[in-house]
Design an enzyme around this catalytic site. Structure first.
Site, PDB file in Angstrom:
ATOM      1  N   ARG A  17       0.780  -1.678  -0.625  1.00 33.95           N
ATOM      2  CA  ARG A  17      -0.097  -0.159  -0.102  1.00 33.95           C
ATOM      3  C   ARG A  17       0.682   1.199  -0.110  1.00 33.95           C
ATOM      4  O   ARG A  17       0.643   2.584  -0.011  1.00 33.95           O
ATOM      5  CB  ARG A  17      -1.569  -0.473   0.988  1.00 33.95           C
ATOM      6  CG  ARG A  17      -2.145  -0.966   0.885  1.00 33.95           C
ATOM      7  CD  ARG A  17      -2.742  -0.885   2.181  1.00 33.95           C
ATOM      8  NE  ARG A  17      -2.471  -2.088   3.114  1.00 33.95           N
ATOM      9  CZ  ARG A  17      -1.979  -2.078   4.079  1.00 33.95           C
ATOM     10  NH1 ARG A  17      -3.706  -2.190   4.744  1.00 33.95           N
ATOM     11  NH2 ARG A  17      -1.889  -3.530   4.554  1.00 33.95           N
ATOM     12  N   SER A 408      34.187  45.844  -4.651  1.00 31.26           N
ATOM     13  CA  SER A 408      33.000  45.174  -5.307  1.00 31.26           C
ATOM     14  C   SER A 408      33.452  44.426  -6.570  1.00 31.26           C
ATOM     15  O   SER A 408      34.358  45.392  -7.495  1.00 31.26           O
ATOM     16  CB  SER A 408      32.022  45.881  -5.214  1.00 31.26           C
ATOM     17  OG  SER A 408      31.412  46.176  -4.172  1.00 31.26           O
TER      18      SER A 408
END
Ligand code: UD1
Ligand code: CA
Length: 477
Positions: A17, A408
């Site tokens: 099941r 950056s």
């Protein structure tokens, strides 16, 4: 001292099941297989021998068993012959006397404590068998308990073999039993398959034991939740939710704050210290450890992570990471194995880190990838920095010193080293080491082509804006 001599775990059912290619007992809840939950509860009784009856996909189950319980023996039941048949096989070579506990492999909520109580009850008298029972609001599918006038167990009748009247009984068989070994050995060979399923039912042994003059007593547990078995994925989810509630209740009672325990999923293997706070939508799994005053979530998943005191992890996915004291992670951070953040450090939004350590007070605040790196203390990694660690074949390491300022949009092409106190210019591609105190500039020099827009984009809004600015004399050039 062993509380019980033998434990037999029945785990050979096909689990049809579940509709799964994974054997039923290998499905997990709270970070542990169903079989693992049963075996770890059994371990609290320190039994001398554990036998697990395996059938469907037995290789996988046996292999798993070797990992989680090397002391247990797998017994192969090649075809499903019923619970009685499974116990017959498991009893081969078992001592003639003593006690045996029989449990199913699909009842993950059954506690060691309840099993111990059943064994104690069995040992308190001279019984042939003792059976754990419960009153279930919906007994459908379970075997029903038929008691004698004096309250002993007369027999167990399976749902499919029960009469209308018997089906109204709400006391059910949990499938957990303690047997006197001598009596069980004697009775187990006499089971018959004259029933609705044509199988040998272990439950039929009760009547045989009574005919042999033995006493069988039911022990009614007040909490039917513990004996819930899993047969399909709906029950798997129900049991997972029940276990989640048990785990969360225990943590809250121990001093952990949970804003929404219904959306907080913590594995049985996780440690959370008192005064930690867990926000909604958080999952903590594996070997994760959360220290006091840490704040986790919302919507955060931590797998095998260590989070130290007072750190915060917000809206992030982290696996195999160590997050130091008062460090801050997130929102939207992806920490992978070997990411180690020291005290007061920070990995911010859209930052991915792997096999990289960030020193005390250092920060990678935004939009960066940090792979295979050692970063010193007090260093700042500017937004959109990439540690270029992979040359297409091999991975290379980058070392960034103390109090460095990486501009950056720097590309740090490994292997490369940035010395203490050094800077890199924004937008640099750094391919050579930058000495301490230097600035590494690795970018093309800018040139401005005057009037380009006026010539090449005449008639656009840009050209109009440029013209207006030039006429007003506010142009910078
Ligand atoms: C069984 C009991 C029932 C009880 C219920 C509790 C019997 C006949 N019935 O029913 O009274 O209320 O458990 O959950 O025992 N297994 C094997 N080999 C087999 C058959 C089963 O190892 O040949 C294992 C299964 O993997 C499972 C356990 O035994 O772990 C129980 O089998 P299952 O088919 O689930 O029995 P139930 O119908 O639930
Ligand atoms: Ca079952």
């Amino acid at each position: 001292m062993s509380l019980v001599d033998y434990v037999i775990v029945l785990a050979a059912g096909e689990g049809t099941r579940m509709k799964s290619s994974t054997p039923k007992v290998l499905h997990s809840i709270a970070g542990r297989s169903l079989l693992g939950h049963v075996v770890s509860a059994i371990d609290t009784l320190s039994p001398a021998h554990v036998r697990v009856v395996v059938g469907s996909s037995h290789e996988l189950v046996t292999e798993h068993l070797r990992e989680i319980a090397p002391h247990a023996t797998a017994v192969l039941q090649e075809r499903r012959g019923g619970t009685g048949h499974a116990v017959q096989l498991a009893l081969e070579g078992v001592a003639a006397t003593g006690t045996v506990l029989v449990v199913a492999g699909d009842t993950p909520l059954l506690s060691g404590n309840t099993m111990a109580q059943l064994v104690e009850a069995h040992k308190s008298g001279s019984f042939a068998a003792t059976v754990l029972t419960a009153e279930h609001p919906d007994p459908t599918g379970y075997g029903r308990i038929i008691r004698t006038d004096n309250g002993d167990l007369s027999r167990i009748v399976e749902e499919r073999d029960a009469t209308e009247l018997e089906r109204e009984i709400d006391e059910i068989n949990s499938g957990v039993y303690v047997f006197d070994l001598a009596m069980l050995h004697n009775a187990i060979g006499r089971l018959s398959s004259q029933n609705a399923q044509g199988e040998l039912y272990l439950t039929d042994v009760i009547e045989i034991l009574r005919t042999d003059g033995g006493r069988v007593v039911p022990v009614l547990t007040p909490d039917f939740i513990e004996i819930l078995g899993i047969n399909d994925r709906v029950q798997l989810a129900e049991c997972a939710a029940l276990m989640r509630d048990q785990i969360n209740d225990a943590f809250m009672r121990s001093g952990v704050t949970m804003i929404d325990p219904t959306t907080t999923w913590i594995d049985v293997t996780v440690e959370v210290a008192p005064d930690a706070t867990i926000h909604p939508g958080t999952a903590l799994s594996g070997a994760t450890k959360i220290a006091a005053n840490a704040v986790i979530g919302p919507r955060t998943t931590l797998v095998d992570c260590t989070v130290e005191c007072c750190a915060t992890v917000v809206e992030s996915y982290c696996k195999g990471a160590t997050i130091g004291e008062s460090a801050s992670v997130g929102p939207f951070t992806y920490l992978r194995p070997g990411a180690v953040l020291a005290k007061d450090s920070r990995a911010g939004a859209f930052v991915e880190m792997k096999n990289a350590s960030l020193g005390v007070g250092s920060k990678v605040p935004h939009l960066s990838y940090v792979g295979d790196a050692t970063i010193g203390v007090g260093t700042n990694i500017g937004a959109a920095t990439i540690f270029v660690n992979y040359d297409g074949v091999d991975k290379h390491h980058t070392r960034v010193g103390d109090h460095v300022r990486v501009g950056s949009d720097s590309m740090l092409v490994a292997p490369v080293s940035i010395g203490d106190g050094a800077y890199t210019a924004a937008g640099s591609v750094i391919t050579e080491d930058v000495p301490a105190g230097a600035i590494g500039v690795g970018r093309a020099k800018q040139r401005n082509v005057l009037g380009w827009v006026l010539r090449k984009r005449a008639g656009t809004s840009s050209a109009a804006a440029a013209n207006a600015s030039i006429e007003k004399g506010t142009s910078t050039s």
